[in-house]
Write a protein that holds these residues in place. Structure first.
Motif, PDB file in Angstrom:
ATOM      1  N   VAL A   1       0.875  -1.171   0.000  1.00 26.41           N
ATOM      2  CA  VAL A   1       0.000   0.000   0.000  1.00 26.41           C
ATOM      3  C   VAL A   1       0.910   1.216   0.000  1.00 26.41           C
ATOM      4  N   ALA A   2       0.633   2.170  -0.868  1.00 23.45           N
ATOM      5  CA  ALA A   2       1.426   3.392  -0.930  1.00 23.45           C
ATOM      6  C   ALA A   2       0.660   4.525  -0.261  1.00 23.45           C
ATOM      7  N   GLN A   3       1.401   5.385   0.432  1.00 22.67           N
ATOM      8  CA  GLN A   3       0.815   6.530   1.116  1.00 22.67           C
ATOM      9  C   GLN A   3       1.605   7.778   0.738  1.00 22.67           C
ATOM     10  N   ARG A   4       0.894   8.875   0.474  1.00 22.39           N
ATOM     11  CA  ARG A   4       1.528  10.146   0.117  1.00 22.39           C
ATOM     12  C   ARG A   4       2.336  10.675   1.296  1.00 22.39           C
ATOM     13  N   ALA A   5       3.561  11.089   1.022  1.00 17.12           N
ATOM     14  CA  ALA A   5       4.437  11.657   2.043  1.00 17.12           C
ATOM     15  C   ALA A   5       5.212  12.803   1.420  1.00 17.12           C
ATOM     16  N   THR A   6       4.730  14.020   1.589  1.00 14.90           N
ATOM     17  CA  THR A   6       5.385  15.168   0.962  1.00 14.90           C
ATOM     18  C   THR A   6       6.688  15.531   1.674  1.00 14.90           C
TER      19      THR A   6
ATOM     20  N   GLY B   1       3.215  -7.055   8.700  1.00  9.81           N
ATOM     21  CA  GLY B   1       2.910  -8.457   8.427  1.00  9.81           C
ATOM     22  C   GLY B   1       3.452  -8.804   7.059  1.00  9.81           C
ATOM     23  N   GLY B   2       2.606  -9.316   6.188  1.00  8.49           N
ATOM     24  CA  GLY B   2       3.031  -9.668   4.842  1.00  8.49           C
ATOM     25  C   GLY B   2       2.858  -8.550   3.835  1.00  8.49           C
ATOM     26  N   THR B   3       2.477  -7.368   4.289  1.00  5.17           N
ATOM     27  CA  THR B   3       2.235  -6.237   3.395  1.00  5.17           C
ATOM     28  C   THR B   3       3.254  -5.140   3.664  1.00  5.17           C
ATOM     29  N   ARG B   4       3.696  -4.494   2.594  1.00  2.42           N
ATOM     30  CA  ARG B   4       4.615  -3.368   2.741  1.00  2.42           C
ATOM     31  C   ARG B   4       3.820  -2.063   2.712  1.00  2.42           C
ATOM     32  N   LEU B   5       4.205  -1.123   3.559  1.00  4.61           N
ATOM     33  CA  LEU B   5       3.689   0.233   3.506  1.00  4.61           C
ATOM     34  C   LEU B   5       4.779   1.091   2.883  1.00  4.61           C
ATOM     35  N   LEU B   6       4.479   1.715   1.758  1.00  6.33           N
ATOM     36  CA  LEU B   6       5.418   2.563   1.032  1.00  6.33           C
ATOM     37  C   LEU B   6       5.042   4.011   1.266  1.00  6.33           C
ATOM     38  N   LEU B   7       5.987   4.814   1.718  1.00  7.36           N
ATOM     39  CA  LEU B   7       5.815   6.264   1.801  1.00  7.36           C
ATOM     40  C   LEU B   7       6.539   6.869   0.615  1.00  7.36           C
ATOM     41  N   GLU B   8       5.812   7.702  -0.145  1.00 11.19           N
ATOM     42  CA  GLU B   8       6.378   8.266  -1.374  1.00 11.19           C
ATOM     43  C   GLU B   8       5.671   9.578  -1.685  1.00 11.19           C
ATOM     44  N   ALA B   9       6.444  10.592  -2.072  1.00 17.20           N
ATOM     45  CA  ALA B   9       5.873  11.904  -2.380  1.00 17.20           C
ATOM     46  C   ALA B   9       4.868  11.837  -3.523  1.00 17.20           C
ATOM     47  N   GLY B  10       5.116  11.003  -4.514  1.00 13.77           N
ATOM     48  CA  GLY B  10       4.244  10.945  -5.680  1.00 13.77           C
ATOM     49  C   GLY B  10       3.014  10.070  -5.517  1.00 13.77           C
ATOM     50  N   ALA B  11       2.868   9.422  -4.388  1.00 15.85           N
ATOM     51  CA  ALA B  11       1.718   8.533  -4.186  1.00 15.85           C
ATOM     52  C   ALA B  11       0.478   9.346  -3.820  1.00 15.85           C
ATOM     53  N   PRO B  12      -0.694   8.859  -4.198  1.00 17.57           N
ATOM     54  CA  PRO B  12      -1.919   9.529  -3.751  1.00 17.57           C
ATOM     55  C   PRO B  12      -2.177   9.183  -2.285  1.00 17.57           C
ATOM     56  N   SER B  13      -3.008   9.990  -1.651  1.00 19.77           N
ATOM     57  CA  SER B  13      -3.407   9.672  -0.289  1.00 19.77           C
ATOM     58  C   SER B  13      -4.274   8.419  -0.314  1.00 19.77           C
ATOM     59  N   SER B  14      -4.019   7.498   0.594  1.00 15.39           N
ATOM     60  CA  SER B  14      -4.804   6.264   0.711  1.00 15.39           C
ATOM     61  C   SER B  14      -5.404   6.209   2.103  1.00 15.39           C
ATOM     62  N   LEU B  15      -6.587   5.647   2.217  1.00 15.32           N
ATOM     63  CA  LEU B  15      -7.158   5.419   3.541  1.00 15.32           C
ATOM     64  C   LEU B  15      -6.758   4.016   3.961  1.00 15.32           C
TER      65      LEU B  15
END
Length: 125
Positions: free
Chosen positions: A6-11, A43-57
């Motif tokens: 899952v990607a999350q926006r991180a400016t 767990g088995g999922t990665r959390l990605l922080l990236e400036a270009g990612a959209p905001s995810s809930l």
């Protein structure tokens, strides 16, 4: 099939990395800069922080939503949805039968809404 990432926006990547390190209670497992990517293992999922990612809930499972909100509020984290019981688990299809699904919502350091969820005893009727 399983959820990989899952990607999350991180400016502000350093600020977001610090926030999620404190929230998750563990540091990142990978950093790649450039291009500006930080990965956490959930767990088995990665959390990605990236400036270009959209905001995810995203929803993070915690031991107790009410306790997590008390702790986060004391740390200055904005709570945008107070803890509440969402529904009871009558069977084991979505959670342990006899428990209740509790949720609350906070804002991360980047303005993204993050859901917190736990299985707890239901409120008395």
């Amino acid at each position: 099939m399983e959820l990989l990432q899952v990607a999350q926006r991180a400016t502000d990547l350093p600020r977001a990395t610090d926030f999620y390190t404190r929230l998750l209670g563990t540091g990142p497992v990978g950093r790649f800069d450039p291009p500006g990517l930080v990965f956490f293992r959930l767990g088995g999922t990665r959390l990605l922080l990236e400036a270009g990612a959209p905001s995810s809930l995203i929803y993070l499972r915690v031991d107790s939503v009410r306790a997590a909100v008390r702790r986060l509020r004391a740390e200055g984290v904005a709570v945008v949805g107070e803890p509440r019981m969402i529904f009871r688990h009558d069977d084991d299809a979505l959670g342990t039968a006899g428990t209740a699904e509790w949720q609350a919502f906070i804002l991360d350091s980047e303005g993204n809404t993050v859901g917190l969820a736990s299985l707890e005893a239901p409120e008395p009727e």
